[in-house]
Design a protein around this motif. Structure first.
Motif, PDB file in Angstrom:
ATOM      1  N   PHE A 155      43.455  51.109  33.655  1.00 20.77           N
ATOM      2  CA  PHE A 155      44.142  49.901  33.693  1.00 20.77           C
ATOM      3  C   PHE A 155      45.416  49.780  33.051  1.00 20.77           C
ATOM      4  CE2 PHE A 155      44.799  45.957  31.194  1.00 20.77           C
ATOM      5  CZ  PHE A 155      44.871  44.887  32.282  1.00 20.77           C
ATOM      6  N   SER A 156      45.818  50.520  32.070  1.00 17.15           N
ATOM      7  CA  SER A 156      47.052  50.752  31.527  1.00 17.15           C
ATOM      8  C   SER A 156      48.181  51.486  32.288  1.00 17.15           C
ATOM      9  CB  SER A 156      47.072  51.395  30.140  1.00 17.15           C
ATOM     10  OG  SER A 156      46.815  52.823  30.336  1.00 17.15           O
ATOM     11  N   THR A 157      47.834  52.008  33.194  1.00 18.54           N
ATOM     12  CA  THR A 157      48.634  52.610  34.176  1.00 18.54           C
ATOM     13  C   THR A 157      48.908  51.941  35.719  1.00 18.54           C
ATOM     14  OG1 THR A 157      47.203  54.189  35.139  1.00 18.54           O
ATOM     15  CG2 THR A 157      48.211  55.271  33.135  1.00 18.54           C
ATOM     16  N   LEU A 158      48.173  50.873  35.625  1.00 20.08           N
ATOM     17  CA  LEU A 158      48.573  50.027  37.060  1.00 20.08           C
ATOM     18  C   LEU A 158      49.773  49.382  36.941  1.00 20.08           C
ATOM     19  CD1 LEU A 158      45.025  48.393  37.265  1.00 20.08           C
ATOM     20  CD2 LEU A 158      45.842  50.038  38.844  1.00 20.08           C
ATOM     21  N   PRO A 159      50.352  49.242  38.214  1.00 21.78           N
ATOM     22  CA  PRO A 159      51.433  48.648  38.286  1.00 21.78           C
ATOM     23  C   PRO A 159      51.283  46.942  38.359  1.00 21.78           C
ATOM     24  CG  PRO A 159      51.097  49.559  40.537  1.00 21.78           C
ATOM     25  CD  PRO A 159      49.903  49.991  39.507  1.00 21.78           C
ATOM     26  N   LYS A 160      52.178  46.363  37.825  1.00 17.67           N
ATOM     27  CA  LYS A 160      52.079  44.885  37.706  1.00 17.67           C
ATOM     28  C   LYS A 160      52.133  44.299  39.099  1.00 17.67           C
ATOM     29  CE  LYS A 160      51.773  45.042  33.455  1.00 17.67           C
ATOM     30  NZ  LYS A 160      50.374  45.524  32.879  1.00 17.67           N
ATOM     31  N   ASP A 161      51.062  43.382  39.544  1.00 15.90           N
ATOM     32  CA  ASP A 161      51.294  42.791  40.926  1.00 15.90           C
ATOM     33  C   ASP A 161      51.365  41.192  40.956  1.00 15.90           C
ATOM     34  OD1 ASP A 161      50.633  45.316  42.057  1.00 15.90           O
ATOM     35  OD2 ASP A 161      48.247  44.828  42.136  1.00 15.90           O
ATOM     36  N   LYS A 162      51.981  40.762  41.670  1.00 25.46           N
ATOM     37  CA  LYS A 162      52.009  39.109  41.643  1.00 25.46           C
ATOM     38  C   LYS A 162      50.814  38.587  41.352  1.00 25.46           C
ATOM     39  CE  LYS A 162      56.530  38.751  43.120  1.00 25.46           C
ATOM     40  NZ  LYS A 162      57.254  37.876  42.387  1.00 25.46           N
ATOM     41  N   ILE A 163      49.813  38.870  42.240  1.00 30.76           N
ATOM     42  CA  ILE A 163      48.288  38.349  42.075  1.00 30.76           C
ATOM     43  C   ILE A 163      47.500  39.396  41.415  1.00 30.76           C
ATOM     44  CG2 ILE A 163      46.312  37.269  43.228  1.00 30.76           C
ATOM     45  CD1 ILE A 163      48.372  36.429  45.319  1.00 30.76           C
ATOM     46  N   PRO A 164      47.103  39.443  40.405  1.00 35.32           N
ATOM     47  CA  PRO A 164      46.510  40.523  39.657  1.00 35.32           C
ATOM     48  C   PRO A 164      45.119  40.628  39.572  1.00 35.32           C
ATOM     49  CG  PRO A 164      46.813  38.783  38.108  1.00 35.32           C
ATOM     50  CD  PRO A 164      47.306  38.294  39.390  1.00 35.32           C
ATOM     51  N   LEU A 165      44.711  40.786  41.060  1.00 33.83           N
ATOM     52  CA  LEU A 165      43.242  41.026  41.637  1.00 33.83           C
ATOM     53  C   LEU A 165      42.746  42.329  40.932  1.00 33.83           C
ATOM     54  CD1 LEU A 165      43.005  39.321  45.004  1.00 33.83           C
ATOM     55  CD2 LEU A 165      42.449  38.659  42.913  1.00 33.83           C
ATOM     56  N   ARG A 166      43.495  43.396  41.341  1.00 36.89           N
ATOM     57  CA  ARG A 166      42.998  44.792  41.025  1.00 36.89           C
ATOM     58  C   ARG A 166      42.932  45.102  39.391  1.00 36.89           C
ATOM     59  NH1 ARG A 166      46.359  49.765  43.375  1.00 36.89           N
ATOM     60  NH2 ARG A 166      48.077  48.329  42.415  1.00 36.89           N
ATOM     61  N   GLU A 167      43.951  44.528  38.839  1.00 37.64           N
ATOM     62  CA  GLU A 167      43.710  44.584  37.356  1.00 37.64           C
ATOM     63  C   GLU A 167      42.668  43.704  36.656  1.00 37.64           C
ATOM     64  OE1 GLU A 167      47.831  42.831  36.053  1.00 37.64           O
ATOM     65  OE2 GLU A 167      48.709  44.304  36.822  1.00 37.64           O
ATOM     66  N   THR A 168      42.292  42.558  37.508  1.00 34.84           N
ATOM     67  CA  THR A 168      41.164  41.647  36.902  1.00 34.84           C
ATOM     68  C   THR A 168      40.021  42.590  37.188  1.00 34.84           C
ATOM     69  OG1 THR A 168      42.220  39.685  37.361  1.00 34.84           O
ATOM     70  CG2 THR A 168      39.985  39.316  37.001  1.00 34.84           C
ATOM     71  N   ALA A 169      39.739  43.216  38.384  1.00 33.30           N
ATOM     72  CA  ALA A 169      38.558  43.830  38.625  1.00 33.30           C
ATOM     73  C   ALA A 169      38.147  45.004  37.645  1.00 33.30           C
ATOM     74  CB  ALA A 169      38.526  44.434  40.129  1.00 33.30           C
TER      75      ALA A 169
END
Length: 82
Positions: A44-58
């Motif tokens: 999670f800490s290495t994920l790129p920031k997205d406009k809609i954070p679906l992957r981050e939320t999952a």
């Protein structure tokens, strides 16, 4: 008083409690869940920031659920039955 005796008889006739998950499996389950939590937290800490954070939320939700189950399994494995 008659009702109390019936409840006591019913209580004595019931089978003893047996858990779905064996107590000997709780520690490995806890270790797998907590290790997965730490791995997902690193991911999670290495994920790129997205406009809609679906992957981050999952990813964060899965890490949270695994962490919760891992902590409860660890508590039960050491004798703190929650």
């Amino acid at each position: 008083m008659d009702n109390y005796d019936a409840i006591q008889a019913l209580h004595k006739s019931l089978p003893p409690f047996s858990p779905y998950v064996s107590a000997s499996l709780l520690l490995p389950i806890a270790l797998v869940c907590l290790a997965s939590t730490f791995a997902l937290a690193f991911y999670f800490s290495t994920l790129p920031k997205d406009k809609i954070p679906l992957r981050e939320t999952a990813v964060a939700s899965m890490a949270s659920v695994l962490g919760g189950f891992g902590v409860v399994a660890l508590f039960c494995a050491v004798g703190v039955n929650v």
